[in-house]
Design a protein around this motif. Structure first.
Motif, PDB file in Angstrom:
ATOM      1  N   VAL A 123      94.162  43.848  82.870  1.00 55.29           N
ATOM      2  CA  VAL A 123      93.760  42.814  82.114  1.00 55.29           C
ATOM      3  C   VAL A 123      94.362  41.481  82.535  1.00 55.29           C
ATOM      4  CG1 VAL A 123      94.107  41.848  79.431  1.00 55.29           C
ATOM      5  CG2 VAL A 123      93.476  44.664  80.351  1.00 55.29           C
ATOM      6  N   THR A 132      89.716  45.864  78.773  1.00 53.06           N
ATOM      7  CA  THR A 132      90.474  45.850  77.633  1.00 53.06           C
ATOM      8  C   THR A 132      89.417  46.852  76.775  1.00 53.06           C
ATOM      9  OG1 THR A 132      87.649  44.167  77.572  1.00 53.06           O
ATOM     10  CG2 THR A 132      89.552  43.015  77.883  1.00 53.06           C
ATOM     11  N   PRO A 145      90.148  39.692  74.339  1.00 54.15           N
ATOM     12  CA  PRO A 145      88.167  39.797  74.627  1.00 54.15           C
ATOM     13  C   PRO A 145      87.947  38.702  74.179  1.00 54.15           C
ATOM     14  CG  PRO A 145      89.453  42.397  74.058  1.00 54.15           C
ATOM     15  CD  PRO A 145      90.529  40.559  73.976  1.00 54.15           C
ATOM     16  N   THR A 171      96.723  48.092  80.816  1.00 55.61           N
ATOM     17  CA  THR A 171      97.375  47.217  80.686  1.00 55.61           C
ATOM     18  C   THR A 171      96.929  45.908  82.097  1.00 55.61           C
ATOM     19  OG1 THR A 171      98.554  47.041  78.720  1.00 55.61           O
ATOM     20  CG2 THR A 171      98.775  45.402  80.148  1.00 55.61           C
ATOM     21  N   SER A 216      84.518  45.686  73.717  1.00 56.21           N
ATOM     22  CA  SER A 216      85.458  46.018  73.600  1.00 56.21           C
ATOM     23  C   SER A 216      86.782  47.162  72.259  1.00 56.21           C
ATOM     24  CB  SER A 216      86.649  44.973  73.369  1.00 56.21           C
ATOM     25  OG  SER A 216      86.457  44.465  74.999  1.00 56.21           O
ATOM     26  N   THR A 233      94.929  43.354  72.102  1.00 59.17           N
ATOM     27  CA  THR A 233      93.466  44.346  72.688  1.00 59.17           C
ATOM     28  C   THR A 233      92.508  43.526  71.566  1.00 59.17           C
ATOM     29  OG1 THR A 233      94.346  45.860  70.597  1.00 59.17           O
ATOM     30  CG2 THR A 233      94.776  46.066  73.334  1.00 59.17           C
ATOM     31  N   TRP A 238      92.831  49.145  74.669  1.00 62.91           N
ATOM     32  CA  TRP A 238      91.837  49.178  73.222  1.00 62.91           C
ATOM     33  C   TRP A 238      91.874  50.662  72.491  1.00 62.91           C
ATOM     34  CZ3 TRP A 238      89.143  44.760  70.314  1.00 62.91           C
ATOM     35  CH2 TRP A 238      89.021  44.468  69.093  1.00 62.91           C
ATOM     36  N   HIS A 257      83.454  41.599  72.966  1.00 65.28           N
ATOM     37  CA  HIS A 257      84.442  41.559  71.950  1.00 65.28           C
ATOM     38  C   HIS A 257      84.001  42.773  71.462  1.00 65.28           C
ATOM     39  CE1 HIS A 257      87.452  42.002  69.391  1.00 65.28           C
ATOM     40  NE2 HIS A 257      88.269  40.726  69.637  1.00 65.28           N
ATOM     41  N   HIS A 277      88.358  43.360  84.300  1.00 70.36           N
ATOM     42  CA  HIS A 277      88.490  43.192  82.310  1.00 70.36           C
ATOM     43  C   HIS A 277      88.029  43.888  81.512  1.00 70.36           C
ATOM     44  CE1 HIS A 277      88.321  38.984  84.696  1.00 70.36           C
ATOM     45  NE2 HIS A 277      89.840  39.465  85.353  1.00 70.36           N
TER      46      HIS A 277
END
Length: 539
Positions: A503, A301, A429, A500, A445, A425, A305, A442, A297
């Motif tokens: 995710v 992310t 997160p 992607t 990311s 994006t 991004w 976050h 994951h």
């Protein structure tokens, strides 16, 4: 409700949309308004800075920032943002979201004002001052990314959580639009108050001394909206998820959310202790358990991004250069300094109004209906298509009859960036990682995104230069040209589409359901218990 889910968190998940949701959107969103205004307004004034501080009376073209200075002015705030995302993201998990939130706002306001100041009148002093304060401005902006997203996700109900986080992020579009409008008003006012001939008629007289105030006013204006929300930001209670799951203070979480939701909530202290002892709530960021549960994951992310921001910031920060290359802006020597700012702002405002802003609000409208994954995949796909459609027949778009077509296509790339990965994006997160690591992950990311933005800002500056001397700005080495640069951005968007697939879809699930923090297996369904609540404002 699942047996181990805390009542206070279930109440938040199932609460009807009410007033406190909207006040949270405004409070968090105004920070993002300032973020976008401050990051993107620099592109409106860089040509003016070149005219003022790097004027060469012997040159047939107006002064321009040397390559190293232009790279620094455009990129230093992004470097600060990257550092701020990592630092404040980590700090938000250690000290709490609310406590750190005020620090970032003060830093943004002070440094936004100071960006319009300078030591001395020499180019070196002015640029050094500008870069210094824009780095620390970016540092504060960086903190706003993980904190705003995390706060909104932890306050929202699960039914409309995506729309609420997207609405916070949509203020970025309003900030970009506001930057263009402020630049239009200020440059127009100065152009009318202080008449000046074009550069081709009077090289020195085309830049009036008062033009030095134009860029300062534009940059300093970003402090105003952020200042207006400081009081409300300080009045917000800490999120219940941080208080209960990280600080392990069940009583305070119940008290805070009872006020917010206007219902009576029980302080489940024994349940909080039991949940805290679960193995699923004790692994760290660098543990094997985190890698097993969330490793892919985090790869998803961070990479999406990173790839998105290479394309997004390249296209955004250098709109003025692309407009000039295709002839949508008049040649610099046919305008005076203030009028050039006006024309650049007019073009940027047009793009924001037609493509950027609508894209954000399409995401708000549809994200909880079609999901994050579909929007992100679709956005990357159409960005790829439109980049190639601009690049492959590039000569066709440079012909005067086709300029409107070029602008429409260019606007559509921004539309699908924002009704696509630029929004998702930011959102995902804040949903898929545990509360004790949510702000940190976050921040990681987002920092990878800003690394992509730095690659885009510095790389496109050089790559878009032509191979012949006539097609290059002064001082730049030969590049691959705008056409090949756009092809590269199309390829990058296609790679983003592939990543992607890593995710996960988080639509319609509670945060604890996604992370397994309630002691259940991740993804196990919970039976909602509807909570109706009256109007209340975060206090």
């Amino acid at each position: 409700m699942a047996g181990n889910q805390l009542g206070v968190l279930d109440a938040l998940d199932t609460a009807k949309t009410q007033w406190y949701h909207f006040t949270t959107i405004v409070i968090a969103g105004m920070g993002f308004f300032t973020d976008a205004y401050d990051l993107f307004s620099i592109s409106l004034v860089t040509k003016l800075l070149g005219r003022i501080y790097y004027f060469n009376p012997n040159s047939a073209k107006p002064g321009s920032l040397p390559p190293n200075v232009a790279a620094s002015v455009n990129g230093v705030a992004l470097c600060g943002t990257l550092a701020g995302q990592l630092f404040f993201g980590w700090l938000g998990d250690k000290l709490g979201r609310k406590r750190v939130y005020g620090i970032t706002l003060v830093l943004m306001v002070v440094c936004s004002l100071c960006s319009g100041l300078s030591f001395g009148q020499q180019p070196e002093g002015v640029m050094a001052t500008l870069c210094f304060f824009r780095f620390w401005l970016g540092f504060g902006i960086g903190g706003d990314y993980p904190l705003s997203a995390t706060i909104m996700s932890e306050y929202a109900n699960k039914k409309t959580r995506g729309a609420f986080i997207a609405a916070v992020f949509a203020m970025q579009g309003i900030g970009i639009l506001a930057g263009g409008i402020v630049a239009l008003i200020v440059s127009s006012a100065f152009d009318h108050a202080y008449k000046a001939p074009p550069y081709s008629v009077d090289r020195e007289g085309s830049t009036v001394p008062e033009a030095d105030y134009v860029w300062r006013i534009i940059l300093m204006f970003g402090a105003i909206p952020a200042t207006m929300t400081y009081y409300w930001r300080m009045k917000m209670p800490e999120t219940a998820r941080y208080t209960a799951l990280v600080a392990k203070n069940a009583k305070q979480a119940a008290t805070d959310m009872s006020k917010v939701l206007n219902v009576d909530l029980e302080a489940e202290e024994e349940k909080v202790k039991r949940i805290a002892q679960e193995r699923s709530n004790n692994f760290g960021l660098f543990s094997r358990e985190f890698a097993r549960r969330h490793g892919l994951h985090l790869v998803g992310t961070t990479t999406t991004w990173f790839l998105l921001d290479i394309a997004f910031y390249s296209a955004n920060l250098f709109q003025k250069d692309i407009f000039s290359k295709v002839g949508w802006l008049p040649k610099a020597e046919t305008m005076n300094a203030n009028h050039e700012v006006f024309r650049i702002a007019k073009a940027q405002t047009f793009i924001a109004l037609c493509g950027t802003v609508p894209g954000y609000w399409f995401t708000v409208a549809f994200i909880d209906h079609i999901g994050r994954f579909v929007i992100q995949l679709m956005g990357f796909f159409f960005m790829t298509v439109f980049m190639f459609a601009l690049a492959i027949p590039y000569h066709h778009w440079t012909l005067k009859p086709n300029h409107i077509g070029f602008m429409i296509m260019y606007s559509l790339t921004f539309f699908f960036a924002n009704f696509g990965p630029n929004a998702t994006t930011f959102i995902v997160p804040a949903e898929i990682f545990p509360a004790r690591l949510r702000s940190t992950c976050h921040g990681i990311s987002a920092a990878c995104g800003k690394a992509g933005a730095i690659v885009g800002a510095f790389g496109f500056l050089y790559a878009a230069q032509g191979k012949t001397l006539a097609d290059r700005d002064a001082g730049y080495p030969p590049g691959i040209g705008v056409k090949n640069s756009l092809i590269m951005l199309g390829v990058i968007n296609f790679i983003g589409m592939l990543f992607t697939l890593l995710v996960p879809e988080s639509n319609g699930k509670s945060l604890e359901e996604l992370t397994g923090e309630n002691g259940d297996e991740p993804g196990q369904a919970q039976q909602p218990q509807e909570v109706s609540a009256a109007r209340t404002v975060p206090e």
